[in-house]
Write a protein that holds these residues in place. Structure first.
Motif, short mmCIF file in Angstrom:
data_model
loop_
_atom_site.label_atom_id
_atom_site.label_comp_id
_atom_site.label_asym_id
_atom_site.label_seq_id
_atom_site.Cartn_x
_atom_site.Cartn_y
_atom_site.Cartn_z
N ASP A 158 0.85 -1.20 0.00
CA ASP A 158 0.00 0.00 0.00
C ASP A 158 0.89 1.25 0.00
N PRO A 159 1.20 1.78 -1.17
CA PRO A 159 2.09 2.95 -1.25
C PRO A 159 1.56 4.20 -0.52
N ALA A 160 0.28 4.21 -0.21
CA ALA A 160 -0.30 5.37 0.49
C ALA A 160 -0.30 5.19 2.01
N TYR A 161 0.36 4.16 2.52
CA TYR A 161 0.37 3.88 3.95
C TYR A 161 1.32 4.88 4.63
N LEU A 162 0.76 5.98 5.07
CA LEU A 162 1.54 7.10 5.60
C LEU A 162 2.30 6.74 6.87
N LYS A 163 1.68 5.98 7.75
CA LYS A 163 2.33 5.62 9.02
C LYS A 163 3.61 4.82 8.76
N ALA A 164 3.55 3.90 7.79
CA ALA A 164 4.74 3.09 7.46
C ALA A 164 5.83 3.98 6.88
N ARG A 165 5.45 4.95 6.04
CA ARG A 165 6.44 5.84 5.43
C ARG A 165 7.11 6.70 6.51
N MET A 210 19.44 5.54 11.57
CA MET A 210 20.52 4.78 10.94
C MET A 210 21.52 5.70 10.24
N LYS A 211 21.38 6.98 10.45
CA LYS A 211 22.26 8.00 9.85
C LYS A 211 22.19 7.95 8.32
N ASN A 212 20.96 7.83 7.81
CA ASN A 212 20.69 7.87 6.37
C ASN A 212 19.71 9.01 6.11
N PRO A 213 20.21 10.26 6.18
CA PRO A 213 19.29 11.39 6.03
C PRO A 213 18.69 11.49 4.63
N GLN A 214 19.38 10.98 3.61
CA GLN A 214 18.85 11.04 2.24
C GLN A 214 17.59 10.18 2.12
N GLY A 215 17.65 8.97 2.67
CA GLY A 215 16.47 8.10 2.66
C GLY A 215 15.33 8.71 3.45
N ALA A 216 15.66 9.29 4.60
CA ALA A 216 14.64 9.93 5.44
C ALA A 216 14.01 11.11 4.70
N LEU A 217 14.83 11.90 4.03
CA LEU A 217 14.31 13.06 3.30
C LEU A 217 13.38 12.63 2.17
N GLU A 218 13.77 11.61 1.42
CA GLU A 218 12.92 11.12 0.33
C GLU A 218 11.57 10.66 0.86
N ASP A 219 11.58 9.92 1.97
CA ASP A 219 10.32 9.46 2.55
C ASP A 219 9.48 10.64 3.04
N TYR A 220 10.13 11.63 3.66
CA TYR A 220 9.37 12.75 4.19
C TYR A 220 8.75 13.58 3.07
N LYS A 221 9.47 13.74 1.97
CA LYS A 221 8.90 14.48 0.84
C LYS A 221 7.66 13.77 0.30
N LYS A 222 7.73 12.44 0.20
CA LYS A 222 6.56 11.68 -0.27
C LYS A 222 5.42 11.78 0.75
N ALA A 223 5.78 11.76 2.02
CA ALA A 223 4.75 11.88 3.06
C ALA A 223 4.08 13.26 3.00
N LEU A 224 4.87 14.30 2.73
CA LEU A 224 4.31 15.65 2.59
C LEU A 224 3.34 15.75 1.42
N GLU A 225 3.63 15.02 0.35
CA GLU A 225 2.70 15.00 -0.79
C GLU A 225 1.37 14.41 -0.37
N GLN A 226 1.42 13.39 0.48
CA GLN A 226 0.20 12.74 0.95
C GLN A 226 -0.52 13.59 1.99
N ASP A 227 0.25 14.21 2.87
CA ASP A 227 -0.34 14.99 3.97
C ASP A 227 0.40 16.32 4.10
N PRO A 228 -0.05 17.34 3.38
CA PRO A 228 0.62 18.65 3.42
C PRO A 228 0.60 19.33 4.80
N SER A 229 -0.17 18.79 5.74
CA SER A 229 -0.23 19.41 7.07
C SER A 229 0.96 19.00 7.95
N LEU A 230 1.80 18.08 7.48
CA LEU A 230 2.97 17.69 8.27
C LEU A 230 3.90 18.90 8.44
#
Length: 115
Positions: free
Chosen positions: A16-23, A33-53
């Protein structure tokens, strides 16, 4: 533990690509895990789903990516300098014997040997 959580969240997002909690959970694990690039990519996608973040998290992650890239660049330049000095050392020279100047008009670089 964080690695397992990332795997679990990735599997959940495949189903379920729209599963915000998992993202968001995967983003937190990437950050731990000191992987800020992966975290940033996930957060950008999460912001697309929920702009109130909160946008402050986006800014914090962007800064963490910038800092990590800067640190990696410094490490790489140090290793390159070390390699260059190991080769030049055979000829009694080092990178400290050279200077680089940029021409402000053309932008070209000029390398000069200083003895």
């Amino acid at each position: 533990r964080n690695e397992e959580a990332v795997e679990d969240c990735t599997e959940a997002l495949k189903l379920d690509p729209a599963y915000l909690k998992a993202r968001l959970r995967r983003m937190q694990c990437y950050e731990k895990m000191k992987n800020p690039q992966g975290a940033l990519e996930d957060y950008k996608k999460a912001l697309e789903q929920d702009p109130s973040l909160p946008r402050r998290d986006l800014l914090r992650l962007e800064e963490a990516v910038r800092v990590k890239q800067e640190k990696e660049k410094e490490e790489m330049m140090g290793k390159l300098k070390e390699l260059g000095n190991s080769i030049l050392g055979k000829f009694g020279m080092s990178l400290n014997n050279f200077s680089v100047a940029q021409d402000p008009v053309t932008g070209a670089h000029n390398i000069q040997y200083k003895s």
